[in-house]
Write a protein that holds these residues in place. Structure first.
Motif, PDB file in Angstrom:
ATOM      1  N   ALA A   6       8.202  10.400  -0.571  1.00  0.00           N
ATOM      2  CA  ALA A   6       7.849  10.731   0.917  1.00  0.00           C
ATOM      3  C   ALA A   6       6.398  11.519   0.857  1.00  0.00           C
ATOM      4  CB  ALA A   6       8.803  11.698   1.212  1.00  0.00           C
ATOM      5  N   ARG A   7       6.233  12.448  -0.166  1.00  0.00           N
ATOM      6  CA  ARG A   7       5.016  12.920  -0.404  1.00  0.00           C
ATOM      7  C   ARG A   7       3.933  12.202  -0.497  1.00  0.00           C
ATOM      8  NH1 ARG A   7       2.536  15.616  -4.342  1.00  0.00           N
ATOM      9  NH2 ARG A   7       4.488  15.626  -5.601  1.00  0.00           N
ATOM     10  N   GLN A   8       4.068  11.176  -1.423  1.00  0.00           N
ATOM     11  CA  GLN A   8       3.155  10.200  -1.815  1.00  0.00           C
ATOM     12  C   GLN A   8       2.860   9.239  -0.486  1.00  0.00           C
ATOM     13  OE1 GLN A   8       5.621  11.144  -3.570  1.00  0.00           O
ATOM     14  NE2 GLN A   8       4.761  11.324  -5.757  1.00  0.00           N
ATOM     15  N   ARG A   9       3.801   8.996   0.043  1.00  0.00           N
ATOM     16  CA  ARG A   9       3.622   8.288   1.311  1.00  0.00           C
ATOM     17  C   ARG A   9       2.742   8.732   2.395  1.00  0.00           C
ATOM     18  NH1 ARG A   9       8.822   6.755   5.260  1.00  0.00           N
ATOM     19  NH2 ARG A   9       7.984   5.387   6.624  1.00  0.00           N
ATOM     20  N   GLU A  10       3.009  10.223   2.498  1.00  0.00           N
ATOM     21  CA  GLU A  10       2.364  10.958   3.723  1.00  0.00           C
ATOM     22  C   GLU A  10       1.023  11.045   3.551  1.00  0.00           C
ATOM     23  OE1 GLU A  10       2.669  15.122   6.076  1.00  0.00           O
ATOM     24  OE2 GLU A  10       4.306  14.568   4.506  1.00  0.00           O
ATOM     25  N   SER A  11       0.731  11.432   2.174  1.00  0.00           N
ATOM     26  CA  SER A  11      -0.710  11.662   1.726  1.00  0.00           C
ATOM     27  C   SER A  11      -1.476  10.331   1.755  1.00  0.00           C
ATOM     28  CB  SER A  11      -0.928  12.184   0.395  1.00  0.00           C
ATOM     29  OG  SER A  11      -0.265  11.410  -0.713  1.00  0.00           O
ATOM     30  N   PHE A  12      -1.014   9.347   1.538  1.00  0.00           N
ATOM     31  CA  PHE A  12      -1.705   8.076   1.456  1.00  0.00           C
ATOM     32  C   PHE A  12      -1.788   7.215   3.019  1.00  0.00           C
ATOM     33  CE2 PHE A  12      -1.789   3.391   0.622  1.00  0.00           C
ATOM     34  CZ  PHE A  12      -3.057   3.445  -0.152  1.00  0.00           C
ATOM     35  N   GLU A  13      -1.063   7.735   3.722  1.00  0.00           N
ATOM     36  CA  GLU A  13      -0.769   6.968   4.933  1.00  0.00           C
ATOM     37  C   GLU A  13      -2.030   6.639   5.721  1.00  0.00           C
ATOM     38  OE1 GLU A  13       2.191   6.525   8.951  1.00  0.00           O
ATOM     39  OE2 GLU A  13       1.843   8.613   7.849  1.00  0.00           O
ATOM     40  N   HIS A  14      -2.790   7.570   6.076  1.00  0.00           N
ATOM     41  CA  HIS A  14      -4.226   7.384   6.815  1.00  0.00           C
ATOM     42  C   HIS A  14      -5.379   6.597   5.890  1.00  0.00           C
ATOM     43  CE1 HIS A  14      -7.134   8.049   9.740  1.00  0.00           C
ATOM     44  NE2 HIS A  14      -7.800   8.705   8.972  1.00  0.00           N
ATOM     45  N   PHE A  15      -5.434   7.101   4.569  1.00  0.00           N
ATOM     46  CA  PHE A  15      -6.435   6.511   3.804  1.00  0.00           C
ATOM     47  C   PHE A  15      -5.969   4.970   3.641  1.00  0.00           C
ATOM     48  CE2 PHE A  15      -7.518   6.110  -0.725  1.00  0.00           C
ATOM     49  CZ  PHE A  15      -8.973   5.793  -0.637  1.00  0.00           C
ATOM     50  N   GLY A  16      -4.786   4.918   3.407  1.00  0.00           N
ATOM     51  CA  GLY A  16      -4.371   3.501   3.064  1.00  0.00           C
ATOM     52  C   GLY A  16      -4.379   2.396   4.197  1.00  0.00           C
ATOM     53  N   GLU A  17      -3.986   2.864   5.342  1.00  0.00           N
ATOM     54  CA  GLU A  17      -4.383   2.126   6.691  1.00  0.00           C
ATOM     55  C   GLU A  17      -5.779   1.572   6.846  1.00  0.00           C
ATOM     56  OE1 GLU A  17      -2.374   4.144   9.750  1.00  0.00           O
ATOM     57  OE2 GLU A  17      -0.537   3.491   9.295  1.00  0.00           O
ATOM     58  N   LEU A  18      -6.724   2.808   6.415  1.00  0.00           N
ATOM     59  CA  LEU A  18      -8.041   2.409   6.597  1.00  0.00           C
ATOM     60  C   LEU A  18      -8.470   1.342   5.748  1.00  0.00           C
ATOM     61  CD1 LEU A  18      -9.846   5.921   7.200  1.00  0.00           C
ATOM     62  CD2 LEU A  18      -9.504   4.335   9.016  1.00  0.00           C
ATOM     63  N   ILE A  19      -8.043   1.492   4.494  1.00  0.00           N
ATOM     64  CA  ILE A  19      -8.500   0.469   3.547  1.00  0.00           C
ATOM     65  C   ILE A  19      -7.988  -1.017   3.996  1.00  0.00           C
ATOM     66  CG2 ILE A  19      -8.010  -0.309   0.974  1.00  0.00           C
ATOM     67  CD1 ILE A  19      -7.740   2.556   0.245  1.00  0.00           C
ATOM     68  N   ALA A  20      -6.798  -1.104   4.206  1.00  0.00           N
ATOM     69  CA  ALA A  20      -5.951  -2.428   4.636  1.00  0.00           C
ATOM     70  C   ALA A  20      -6.960  -2.665   5.906  1.00  0.00           C
ATOM     71  CB  ALA A  20      -4.488  -2.036   4.976  1.00  0.00           C
ATOM     72  N   GLU A  21      -7.440  -1.896   6.788  1.00  0.00           N
ATOM     73  CA  GLU A  21      -8.048  -2.305   8.023  1.00  0.00           C
ATOM     74  C   GLU A  21      -9.601  -3.136   7.720  1.00  0.00           C
ATOM     75  OE1 GLU A  21      -8.233  -2.817  12.203  1.00  0.00           O
ATOM     76  OE2 GLU A  21      -6.788  -2.481  10.706  1.00  0.00           O
ATOM     77  N   LEU A  22     -10.211  -2.208   6.826  1.00  0.00           N
ATOM     78  CA  LEU A  22     -11.209  -2.998   6.256  1.00  0.00           C
ATOM     79  C   LEU A  22     -11.355  -4.172   5.927  1.00  0.00           C
ATOM     80  CD1 LEU A  22     -13.205   0.201   4.629  1.00  0.00           C
ATOM     81  CD2 LEU A  22     -13.663  -1.067   6.674  1.00  0.00           C
ATOM     82  N   PHE A  23     -10.250  -4.373   4.866  1.00  0.00           N
ATOM     83  CA  PHE A  23     -10.109  -5.639   4.492  1.00  0.00           C
ATOM     84  C   PHE A  23      -9.618  -6.734   5.275  1.00  0.00           C
ATOM     85  CE2 PHE A  23      -9.328  -3.635  -0.092  1.00  0.00           C
ATOM     86  CZ  PHE A  23     -10.338  -4.601  -0.800  1.00  0.00           C
ATOM     87  N   LYS A  24      -8.832  -6.436   6.248  1.00  0.00           N
ATOM     88  CA  LYS A  24      -8.391  -7.229   7.222  1.00  0.00           C
ATOM     89  C   LYS A  24      -9.454  -7.576   8.193  1.00  0.00           C
ATOM     90  CE  LYS A  24      -4.539  -6.160   9.489  1.00  0.00           C
ATOM     91  NZ  LYS A  24      -3.457  -5.601  10.424  1.00  0.00           N
ATOM     92  N   LEU A  25     -10.313  -6.798   8.577  1.00  0.00           N
ATOM     93  CA  LEU A  25     -11.490  -7.098   9.529  1.00  0.00           C
ATOM     94  C   LEU A  25     -12.534  -8.057   8.705  1.00  0.00           C
ATOM     95  CD1 LEU A  25     -12.178  -3.704  11.173  1.00  0.00           C
ATOM     96  CD2 LEU A  25     -10.924  -5.715  12.215  1.00  0.00           C
ATOM     97  N   ALA A  26     -12.732  -7.691   7.501  1.00  0.00           N
ATOM     98  CA  ALA A  26     -13.709  -8.563   6.883  1.00  0.00           C
ATOM     99  C   ALA A  26     -13.097  -9.950   6.586  1.00  0.00           C
ATOM    100  CB  ALA A  26     -13.948  -8.007   5.256  1.00  0.00           C
ATOM    101  N   ALA A  27     -11.803 -10.407   6.449  1.00  0.00           N
ATOM    102  CA  ALA A  27     -11.303 -11.393   6.226  1.00  0.00           C
ATOM    103  C   ALA A  27     -11.318 -11.919   7.744  1.00  0.00           C
ATOM    104  CB  ALA A  27      -9.808 -11.294   5.973  1.00  0.00           C
ATOM    105  N   LEU A  28     -10.951 -11.276   8.697  1.00  0.00           N
ATOM    106  CA  LEU A  28     -11.114 -11.853  10.102  1.00  0.00           C
ATOM    107  C   LEU A  28     -12.623 -12.588  10.229  1.00  0.00           C
ATOM    108  CD1 LEU A  28      -8.936  -9.414  12.342  1.00  0.00           C
ATOM    109  CD2 LEU A  28      -8.541 -12.024  11.913  1.00  0.00           C
ATOM    110  N   LEU A  29     -13.471 -11.830  10.014  1.00  0.00           N
ATOM    111  CA  LEU A  29     -15.031 -12.243  10.112  1.00  0.00           C
ATOM    112  C   LEU A  29     -15.207 -13.673   9.457  1.00  0.00           C
ATOM    113  CD1 LEU A  29     -17.900 -11.461  11.165  1.00  0.00           C
ATOM    114  CD2 LEU A  29     -17.967 -10.442   8.895  1.00  0.00           C
ATOM    115  N   LEU A  30     -14.684 -13.697   8.113  1.00  0.00           N
ATOM    116  CA  LEU A  30     -14.710 -14.948   7.334  1.00  0.00           C
ATOM    117  C   LEU A  30     -14.003 -16.180   8.220  1.00  0.00           C
ATOM    118  CD1 LEU A  30     -14.696 -14.040   3.520  1.00  0.00           C
ATOM    119  CD2 LEU A  30     -16.432 -14.765   5.315  1.00  0.00           C
ATOM    120  N   PHE A  31     -12.606 -15.706   8.897  1.00  0.00           N
ATOM    121  CA  PHE A  31     -11.775 -16.649   9.337  1.00  0.00           C
ATOM    122  C   PHE A  31     -12.587 -17.085  10.374  1.00  0.00           C
ATOM    123  CE2 PHE A  31      -8.416 -17.437  12.494  1.00  0.00           C
ATOM    124  CZ  PHE A  31      -7.662 -18.536  11.742  1.00  0.00           C
TER     125      PHE A  31
END
Length: 413
Positions: free
Chosen positions: A255-280
């Motif tokens: 639970a602690r690892q999940r909470e500490s990573f949540e915001h950071f992880g969502e930003l990483i995933a969002e960056l990858f997703k937006l880059a892939a959408l640009l290529l798509f």
């Protein structure tokens, strides 16, 4: 590469600058990247020249989906699923397969695809994307059970649809029992890696010998994700099931690892997703949009306005959801990033109908992104009671209370 990086950085900066406006209007950052890719691609300006088989496209799509599934899995630990399973269970246990079946029937009878290829199309388009439901999930005036339903469903269905995509793709490729056995081993190995690595890492961190500092805590889950990715690559386990299983395992045992990573992880995933959408978007050309014919566009419309709504209506009979809530769940079945990557996987597989399947999937996703990303705010406002009531309603309600409630009336004013 320099051109792509410049284009991505420019569109990202624009998205950041208009993000506040996007949260209040029908403007969508996902649609912005998709349209930017189309304008910059070979279909218009020709600044970004990419092909579906390019290594960059495949690698970026793979990394993006891995990151998305890892963070999706982290939203739904076993504790979350146990406490909030009733409504999401209907959406996933009944809604997902029914959506797949109705979509497959449309592909078979309207487009003339074989049943295996039609089921493959249904599996690719069955998952929903949480990005386009963010206006509902983040609106406190939307009933909590509806927000939880959309959040859990969209977080789980990408991973649940993946085995169906892989199996139907293997059958469409003419795989025999040996190859299907190898596919089962690949999927199972992915789940094993996704469960074992995070569990061991979290248990080690909980011993007396190890302890993560506050500064490095967000990197704990990142390190786990990278190790799962590396071992999946080395052992040929399925990366996407490994990512999804790893996310659920972290959410369940850390639970602690999940909470500490949540915001950071969502930003990483969002960056990858937006880059892939640009290529798509750069892969979408006028010739592709026209090649599907009227049948393809009719299928895309039916997949969005019939398949999901019908499946949700049947799945939630007797559930206690209001008509408004059911309508919101039925409409917010957008085809998002997971479907993009699954379509690229099919295109790269070399099956006979791969090009046609990709074109149909691409048209449906484009239409979905444009429609759903421009209506999330509108649907969210259905649940805003203050917006629904005319200005005179509040005054009339206070007058009906009578003189005994004058103090309360003054307090409201």
């Amino acid at each position: 590469m320099a051109t792509l990086l410049t284009a991505f950085a420019s569109v990202l900066l624009l998205a950041v600058l208009v993000s506040s406006l996007a949260n209040r209007t029908i403007l969508s950052t996902a649609a912005l990247f998709l349209v930017a890719g189309f304008v910059l691609g070979d279909g218009a300006l020709g600044v970004l020249s990419v092909r579906p088989g390019d290594e960059l496209v495949g690698t970026l799509a793979e990394l993006a989906l891995f990151a998305v599934l890892f963070t999706d899995g982290m939203r739904v630990g076993w504790a979350d699923l146990r406490t909030a399973w009733r409504l999401p269970g209907r959406a996933l246990g009944w809604g997902l397969p029914l959506t797949l079946a109705v979509t497959a029937a449309g592909a078979h009878f309207l487009l003339g695809l074989g049943w295996v290829e039609s089921l493959l199309v249904g599996a690719i388009l069955a998952p929903t994307d949480p990005v386009f439901a963010s206006a509902l999930v983040g609106n406190e005036k939307v009933p909590p059970r509806l927000r939880q339903l959309l959040n859990v469903e969209s977080g789980v269905n990408d991973g649940l649809a993946l085995p169906f995509v892989m199996v139907f793709l293997a059958v469409a490729a003419g795989s025999d029992d040996l190859h299907l056995g190898a596919l089962g081993l690949e999927l199972g190995l992915g789940v094993l890696i996704g469960v074992a690595v995070p569990w061991l890492a979290i248990k080690l961190e909980q011993t007396r010998l190890f302890s993560a500092s506050t500064q490095y805590e967000p990197l704990n889950a990142l390190a786990i994700g990278l190790l799962v990715l590396a071992l999946g690559k080395a052992t040929h386990g399925n990366l996407f099931l490994a990512a999804f299983s790893a996310g659920i395992t972290v959410a369940t045992f850390g639970a602690r690892q999940r909470e500490s990573f949540e915001h950071f992880g969502e930003l990483i995933a969002e960056l990858f997703k937006l880059a892939a959408l640009l290529l798509f978007g750069a892969l979408i050309t006028p010739s592709l949009l026209g090649s599907v014919g009227w049948q393809g566009w009719a299928f895309a419309v039916l997949a969005l306005v019939l398949a999901r709504p019908l499946a949700i209506w049947l799945s939630f009979l007797g559930s206690g959801l209001s008509v408004r809530e059911q309508a919101a769940v039925a409409w917010f079945g957008p085809k998002g990033f997971a479907s993009v990557v699954y379509g690229l996987i099919v295109l790269a597989s070399g099956i006979a109908a791969g090009q046609q399947v990709f074109q149909i999937v691409a048209v449906t996703i484009v239409l979905s992104i444009l429609l759903h990303s421009s209506t999330d705010i509108v649907v969210a406002r259905w649940f805003d009671d203050e917006r629904e009531m005319p200005a005179w309603y509040g005054l009339a309600r206070r007058l009906r209370r009578g003189p005994e409630n004058r103090a309360e009336n003054r307090a409201e004013n």
